[in-house]
Design a protein around this motif. Structure first.
Motif, PDB file in Angstrom:
ATOM      1  N   ASP A   1     -32.865 -11.088  81.556  1.00  0.00           N
ATOM      2  CA  ASP A   1     -32.219  -9.994  80.406  1.00  0.00           C
ATOM      3  C   ASP A   1     -31.398  -8.855  81.001  1.00  0.00           C
ATOM      4  O   ASP A   1     -31.914  -8.520  82.132  1.00  0.00           O
ATOM      5  CB  ASP A   1     -33.546  -9.458  80.011  1.00  0.00           C
ATOM      6  N   SER A   2     -30.156  -9.042  80.496  1.00  0.00           N
ATOM      7  CA  SER A   2     -29.141  -7.842  81.045  1.00  0.00           C
ATOM      8  C   SER A   2     -29.879  -6.381  81.191  1.00  0.00           C
ATOM      9  O   SER A   2     -29.428  -5.598  81.719  1.00  0.00           O
ATOM     10  CB  SER A   2     -27.981  -7.813  80.374  1.00  0.00           C
ATOM     11  N   ARG A   3     -30.883  -6.224  80.391  1.00  0.00           N
ATOM     12  CA  ARG A   3     -31.469  -4.785  80.231  1.00  0.00           C
ATOM     13  C   ARG A   3     -32.449  -4.599  81.366  1.00  0.00           C
ATOM     14  O   ARG A   3     -32.839  -3.319  81.379  1.00  0.00           O
ATOM     15  CB  ARG A   3     -32.079  -4.607  78.821  1.00  0.00           C
ATOM     16  N   GLY A   4     -32.954  -5.527  81.838  1.00  0.00           N
ATOM     17  CA  GLY A   4     -34.217  -5.358  82.707  1.00  0.00           C
ATOM     18  C   GLY A   4     -35.025  -6.641  82.672  1.00  0.00           C
ATOM     19  O   GLY A   4     -35.010  -7.570  81.838  1.00  0.00           O
ATOM     20  N   TYR A   5     -36.089  -6.614  83.697  1.00  0.00           N
ATOM     21  CA  TYR A   5     -37.067  -7.854  83.821  1.00  0.00           C
ATOM     22  C   TYR A   5     -37.804  -7.738  82.605  1.00  0.00           C
ATOM     23  O   TYR A   5     -38.562  -6.638  82.095  1.00  0.00           O
ATOM     24  CB  TYR A   5     -37.750  -7.500  85.315  1.00  0.00           C
ATOM     25  N   PRO A   6     -37.976  -9.023  82.115  1.00  0.00           N
ATOM     26  CA  PRO A   6     -38.859  -9.189  80.849  1.00  0.00           C
ATOM     27  C   PRO A   6     -40.476  -9.644  81.003  1.00  0.00           C
ATOM     28  O   PRO A   6     -40.590 -10.220  81.879  1.00  0.00           O
ATOM     29  CB  PRO A   6     -38.097 -10.193  79.905  1.00  0.00           C
ATOM     30  N   GLY A   7     -41.083  -9.081  80.145  1.00  0.00           N
ATOM     31  CA  GLY A   7     -42.569  -9.712  80.304  1.00  0.00           C
ATOM     32  C   GLY A   7     -43.688  -8.765  79.455  1.00  0.00           C
ATOM     33  O   GLY A   7     -43.099  -8.018  78.426  1.00  0.00           O
ATOM     34  N   TRP A   8     -44.752  -9.073  79.461  1.00  0.00           N
ATOM     35  CA  TRP A   8     -45.786  -8.337  78.278  1.00  0.00           C
ATOM     36  C   TRP A   8     -46.624  -7.647  79.088  1.00  0.00           C
ATOM     37  O   TRP A   8     -47.226  -7.866  80.102  1.00  0.00           O
ATOM     38  CB  TRP A   8     -46.419  -9.615  77.656  1.00  0.00           C
TER      39      TRP A   8
ATOM     40  N   SER B   1     -46.803 -13.969  79.127  1.00  0.00           N
ATOM     41  CA  SER B   1     -47.006 -14.078  77.660  1.00  0.00           C
ATOM     42  C   SER B   1     -48.294 -13.067  77.412  1.00  0.00           C
ATOM     43  O   SER B   1     -48.914 -12.782  78.145  1.00  0.00           O
ATOM     44  CB  SER B   1     -47.277 -15.611  77.006  1.00  0.00           C
ATOM     45  N   TYR B   2     -48.160 -12.833  75.966  1.00  0.00           N
ATOM     46  CA  TYR B   2     -49.375 -11.812  75.719  1.00  0.00           C
ATOM     47  C   TYR B   2     -50.604 -12.754  75.564  1.00  0.00           C
ATOM     48  O   TYR B   2     -51.667 -12.125  75.665  1.00  0.00           O
ATOM     49  CB  TYR B   2     -49.103 -11.382  74.291  1.00  0.00           C
ATOM     50  N   GLU B   3     -50.682 -13.944  76.109  1.00  0.00           N
ATOM     51  CA  GLU B   3     -51.722 -14.878  76.136  1.00  0.00           C
ATOM     52  C   GLU B   3     -52.132 -15.308  77.569  1.00  0.00           C
ATOM     53  O   GLU B   3     -52.907 -16.045  77.846  1.00  0.00           O
ATOM     54  CB  GLU B   3     -51.620 -16.217  75.441  1.00  0.00           C
ATOM     55  N   SER B   4     -51.396 -14.676  78.555  1.00  0.00           N
ATOM     56  CA  SER B   4     -51.448 -15.392  80.090  1.00  0.00           C
ATOM     57  C   SER B   4     -52.746 -14.712  80.529  1.00  0.00           C
ATOM     58  O   SER B   4     -53.218 -15.434  81.539  1.00  0.00           O
ATOM     59  CB  SER B   4     -50.301 -14.783  80.736  1.00  0.00           C
ATOM     60  N   ALA B   5     -53.249 -13.727  80.444  1.00  0.00           N
ATOM     61  CA  ALA B   5     -54.257 -13.060  81.127  1.00  0.00           C
ATOM     62  C   ALA B   5     -55.534 -13.782  80.607  1.00  0.00           C
ATOM     63  O   ALA B   5     -55.930 -14.273  79.553  1.00  0.00           O
ATOM     64  CB  ALA B   5     -54.348 -11.506  80.755  1.00  0.00           C
ATOM     65  N   ARG B   6     -56.325 -14.153  81.693  1.00  0.00           N
ATOM     66  CA  ARG B   6     -57.660 -14.690  81.823  1.00  0.00           C
ATOM     67  C   ARG B   6     -58.824 -13.781  81.862  1.00  0.00           C
ATOM     68  O   ARG B   6     -58.524 -12.635  81.875  1.00  0.00           O
ATOM     69  CB  ARG B   6     -57.791 -15.875  82.936  1.00  0.00           C
ATOM     70  N   GLU B   7     -60.038 -14.373  81.565  1.00  0.00           N
ATOM     71  CA  GLU B   7     -61.269 -13.580  81.654  1.00  0.00           C
ATOM     72  C   GLU B   7     -61.388 -12.907  83.135  1.00  0.00           C
ATOM     73  O   GLU B   7     -61.782 -11.714  82.829  1.00  0.00           O
ATOM     74  CB  GLU B   7     -62.548 -14.314  81.419  1.00  0.00           C
ATOM     75  N   ILE B   8     -60.991 -13.349  84.136  1.00  0.00           N
ATOM     76  CA  ILE B   8     -61.229 -12.809  85.199  1.00  0.00           C
ATOM     77  C   ILE B   8     -60.008 -11.725  85.624  1.00  0.00           C
ATOM     78  O   ILE B   8     -60.127 -10.951  86.575  1.00  0.00           O
ATOM     79  CB  ILE B   8     -60.576 -14.072  86.563  1.00  0.00           C
TER      80      ILE B   8
END
Length: 309
Positions: free
Chosen positions: A90-97, A19-26
């Motif tokens: 996703d048939s177009r490729g691997y999804p993520g942010w 998600s666009y909120e996944s990354a942490r301070e570290i």
């Protein structure tokens, strides 16, 4: 950002977040416009590394110059799919942010048509034409080759011309000309990474997860396979467990092989497994006999062809 243009990864390794909120301070070093991978991984002690998996923070990674398709955006983040990483999600490729800072638009990126240089060293330095060090590239980074000069290769990068040392790469007339090697070659590709720490979602020579390791060692030998273990187990040629050969992929499932597939490794030969085990461990070769893996072994798949070598 328009989704019908070619977008390329403009950092050595871009992490694909859930998600666009996944990354942490570290994780700041991993999401910066200038990625500092080694600094990030040094800070990631056991617990924050484990959270990448347990808290479902990371999906995969993408290498410098790889194409992504933007399907949405949110603030400084782009929702993308990775065409080079087949996925049932996703048939177009691997999804993520991915942070937008790590992507760049290119209108004339002819990697599918012309000569390519593929990094064959574990890591390789990319230089400018003035011999300045630009960045360190991962194994299997692929860039259009412009000119092959005695000891160096001029390559096209997302931001212009770069130079890599000839000893760090192989040049092919086209991506489809990359040779399809045999199982022994897949094993040999994997052996060079023994001792490399496991990284959940890892798809580079800075760290692989179990299926990232099998994906990349197959890719290095001319085979594009699904990104995730359970999908790798559903494709390829089914091989009876009595008939496995070096280079075959072995799959492991909970409930002593009857449950959900959770792990994949490469058959090394002689009853041994070459794999990237889990967080806190390193890529290793182990005998299968009398281990949990022997109990959980449930399937084998072959993606390679016998080249007669």
């Amino acid at each position: 950002m328009e989704s019908n243009n070619i977008w390329l990864v403009n950092v050595p390794v871009a992490t694909l977040w859930t998600s666009y909120e996944s990354a942490r301070e570290i994780d700041r070093d991993a999401i910066a416009g200038t990625v500092r991978l080694e600094e990030w991984l040094e800070k990631l002690t056991y617990e924050p590394r484990l959270q990448l998996c347990d808290d479902n923070l990371v999906q995969s990674q993408v290498l410098f110059g790889q194409e992504v398709m933007i399907i949405d955006e949110k603030g400084d983040w782009a929702h993308v799919v990775i065409p080079d990483q087949p996925s049932g999600k996703d048939s177009r490729g691997y999804p993520g942010w991915i942070p937008k800072d790590q992507l760049i638009q290119q209108s004339d990126w002819y990697i599918k048509q012309g000569p390519v240089a593929v990094i064959t060293s574990k890591k390789a330095l990319l230089y400018s034409e003035r011999n300045e060090r630009l960045m360190e590239l991962s194994y299997q980074t692929m860039l259009p080759a412009v000119e092959d000069i005695v000891d160096r290769i001029r390559v096209k990068t997302p931001t212009g011309i770069g130079i890599i040392r000839a000893e760090d790469a192989a040049v092919y007339q086209a991506e489809k000309e990359i040779p399809k090697n045999n199982g022994a070659a897949i094993v040999a590709s994997g052996e060079q990474f023994i001792g490399l720490p496991y990284l959940w979602g890892g798809m580079s020579s800075y760290g692989y997860d179990c299926s990232g390791f099998s994906y990349n060692m197959c890719r290095a030998n001319g085979y594009i396979i699904p990104r995730d273990a359970h999908e790798q187990a559903a494709a390829g040629e089914n091989i009876e467990l009595n008939d496995i050969l070096p280079g075959d992929l072995l799959f492991f499932a909970y409930e002593e092989g009857k449950g959900r597939i959770h792990h994949v490794g490469i058959y090394y030969g002689d009853g041994k497994l070459l794999h990237s085990p889990n967080t806190g461990k390193n890529i290793e070769i182990i005998p299968l006999a009398d281990t949990i893996y022997e109990k959980e072994l449930c399937a084998a798949r072959r993606y390679w062809m016998n080249t007669g070598e």
